[in-house]
Design a protein around this motif. Sequence first.
Motif, short mmCIF file in Angstrom:
data_model
loop_
_atom_site.label_atom_id
_atom_site.label_comp_id
_atom_site.label_asym_id
_atom_site.label_seq_id
_atom_site.Cartn_x
_atom_site.Cartn_y
_atom_site.Cartn_z
N UNK A 134 30.31 -10.58 27.96
CA UNK A 134 29.54 -11.00 29.13
C UNK A 134 28.09 -10.54 29.10
N UNK A 135 27.79 -9.42 28.48
CA UNK A 135 26.42 -8.89 28.48
C UNK A 135 25.51 -9.71 27.56
N UNK A 136 24.24 -9.76 27.93
CA UNK A 136 23.26 -10.47 27.10
C UNK A 136 23.09 -9.78 25.75
N UNK A 137 23.21 -8.47 25.76
CA UNK A 137 23.04 -7.69 24.54
C UNK A 137 23.72 -6.35 24.71
N UNK A 138 24.40 -5.87 23.66
CA UNK A 138 25.01 -4.55 23.65
C UNK A 138 24.36 -3.75 22.52
N UNK A 139 23.79 -2.61 22.87
CA UNK A 139 23.23 -1.71 21.86
C UNK A 139 24.15 -0.51 21.72
N UNK A 140 24.70 -0.34 20.52
CA UNK A 140 25.63 0.77 20.25
C UNK A 140 24.87 1.91 19.59
N UNK A 141 24.82 3.06 20.28
CA UNK A 141 24.09 4.23 19.81
C UNK A 141 25.08 5.18 19.13
N UNK A 142 24.88 5.42 17.84
CA UNK A 142 25.78 6.27 17.06
C UNK A 142 24.99 7.44 16.49
N UNK A 143 25.44 8.65 16.76
CA UNK A 143 24.71 9.84 16.31
C UNK A 143 24.73 9.98 14.79
N UNK A 144 25.84 9.63 14.15
CA UNK A 144 25.97 9.80 12.71
C UNK A 144 25.43 8.61 11.93
N UNK A 145 25.31 8.74 10.62
CA UNK A 145 24.76 7.67 9.80
C UNK A 145 25.78 6.60 9.42
N UNK A 146 27.08 6.89 9.61
CA UNK A 146 28.13 5.98 9.12
C UNK A 146 29.08 5.61 10.25
N UNK A 147 29.17 4.33 10.56
CA UNK A 147 30.02 3.86 11.66
C UNK A 147 31.50 4.05 11.34
N UNK A 148 31.86 4.07 10.06
CA UNK A 148 33.27 4.17 9.69
C UNK A 148 33.80 5.60 9.71
N UNK A 149 32.94 6.57 9.97
CA UNK A 149 33.37 7.97 9.92
C UNK A 149 34.45 8.27 10.95
N UNK A 150 34.33 7.71 12.16
CA UNK A 150 35.28 8.01 13.24
C UNK A 150 35.85 6.77 13.90
N UNK A 151 35.56 5.59 13.36
CA UNK A 151 36.01 4.35 13.98
C UNK A 151 36.91 3.57 13.02
N UNK A 152 37.97 2.97 13.56
CA UNK A 152 38.89 2.19 12.73
C UNK A 152 38.18 1.02 12.08
N UNK A 153 38.61 0.71 10.87
CA UNK A 153 37.93 -0.31 10.08
C UNK A 153 37.94 -1.67 10.76
N UNK A 154 39.05 -2.01 11.45
CA UNK A 154 39.11 -3.33 12.07
C UNK A 154 38.06 -3.49 13.17
N UNK A 155 37.74 -2.39 13.86
CA UNK A 155 36.70 -2.44 14.89
C UNK A 155 35.32 -2.54 14.25
#
Length: 547
Positions: free
Chosen positions: A401-422
């Motif tokens: 629904x949002x016009x834009x979503x900005x995801x702020x991640x402290x670490x350099x790698x999104x896969x460090x703590x997030x499941x691969x399918x996401x």
Amino acid sequence: MTDESKIVELEETPDLNGAFPRMSDAQLALLAAHGTRRTTERGDVLFREGDQCPDFFVILRGKVAVIEQSDDNGEPVVLRVHGERRFLGELGVLTGQRSFLTTVVYEPGEVLAVPVARLRELLGRDPGLADLILRAYVMRRAMLIDAGTGFRIVGSRFSPDTQRLLEFAARNRLPHRWIDLEDEPSAESLLRRLGVTPEETPVVVMGEAAVLRNPGNAELARAIGLPAPAVSPDTDIDLAVVGAGPAGLAAAVYGASEGLTTVVLDAVATGGQAGTSPRIENYLGFPAGVSGSELAERAAIQAARFGARIGVPAEVTGLRRREGLFEVAVEGGEPLLARTVVIATGARYRRLDVSGLERFEGTSVFYAATMVEARMCGSDPVVVVGGGNSAGQASLFLARSAARVTLIVRGPDLTANMSRYLVEQIERSPLIDVRRSTEVREVVGDRALASVTVENTGTGEKNEIPARAMFVFIGASPHTGWLAGSVELDRAGFVRTGPRTPLGTSWDGVFAAGDVRSGSTKRVASAVGEGAMAVQLVHRHLGGRVR
């Protein structure tokens, strides 16, 4: 009063994927042995909006209209029409909640009325009947929620109390509609008709004219009929479960189904942190995914079917040993005494260490991403902070629904703590902008959030991101403040378990399961498994003392 002259001749509502099924001959015969036949006349009201239904009704002859007592102009609205062999009501019939709708006979005939207490017993003995009724009732509740039918919450989007009431209604899967004072034309005329000033909002409007002025959660729960801890202080309790998230509900299902007198207490709603998840896609048995609230609702019904007593809202404030038992203190009520306790109070997301953040909490800064928050944000841009699964799920949900979503991640790698399918879904979405190695430095706005200032920690570059809201998922703090002076906690405040038993605490007979436990795996499936395992340890502790 309902004016039956407004009920015109309508065709029977068609069945929708099992939401409005017909009873078989065998099912009718089973129910008839425990119920009473009643003749009906046009205009008879079987139950009214705001009533607690003492009976389960099956239509034997004639037709019944299901009515929303009034729209914003005070006029009744016919929602559905049911005929022979169909049953009335929705989930509230089984849970003891007050009805959100009125049922009026418009074609005379006959109904079968079965006391709800007898119906619950029959559902426990007949799986086929239970499946038919429970499936229909769960679907009907979802349809009411999607349609915005039920009580109305009238209040400003800038009011934290409005947000509190909306969150409580959503977390407890209560059919409701939000009327925003800021931009809905009907709000002012509705308040005038009810004799309410804008200063008295938020208000909850139930039925034709019943108004609750800025009620607390407990007051709203009583008005709706949410179950309080229906346990007297002298009740013999085998197992007290504190917390109704996945771990607590699993303990309740297994405890009650195995003959333990089981009581479950939660301060807000069933579901816990998982209940705020818009979509869980990696939970076993749900290939299409399931929302956290739906999963919690089904589990709570299952626990209640086996006899567990669930009290919401019921905030536990302390735990102590007393004469070989455990005393569970409940705010505003008598303490409960139990032979064993399962601590399943979970954890909550931490706050960002950003100056001025508290000004926007409850109106623009949120710690859950459900339909409530999505409605408040509309199509405006939003920011999500965090690098785990919850942040990923929230980003994908809000991108609808949002016009834009900005995801702020402290670490350099999104896969460090997030499941691969996401990660793969996020990377494919053109509406989600991922900012890695980035932290929030400032929040800007007047009555509501307007923008967020972020800094790339590698380059030192700062940017201002327009945002109507910010969603924070940055790690968990345990719900263990109420345990001060009782069982042993680790340095972060999580409950220590072992070494005698894997879930045992420093107090023999008290166990911990799910996110509240030190060293736990923060996954729904793990919490459910631990809740089930805790019951086996409870049995071992009780030995032959279970009746």
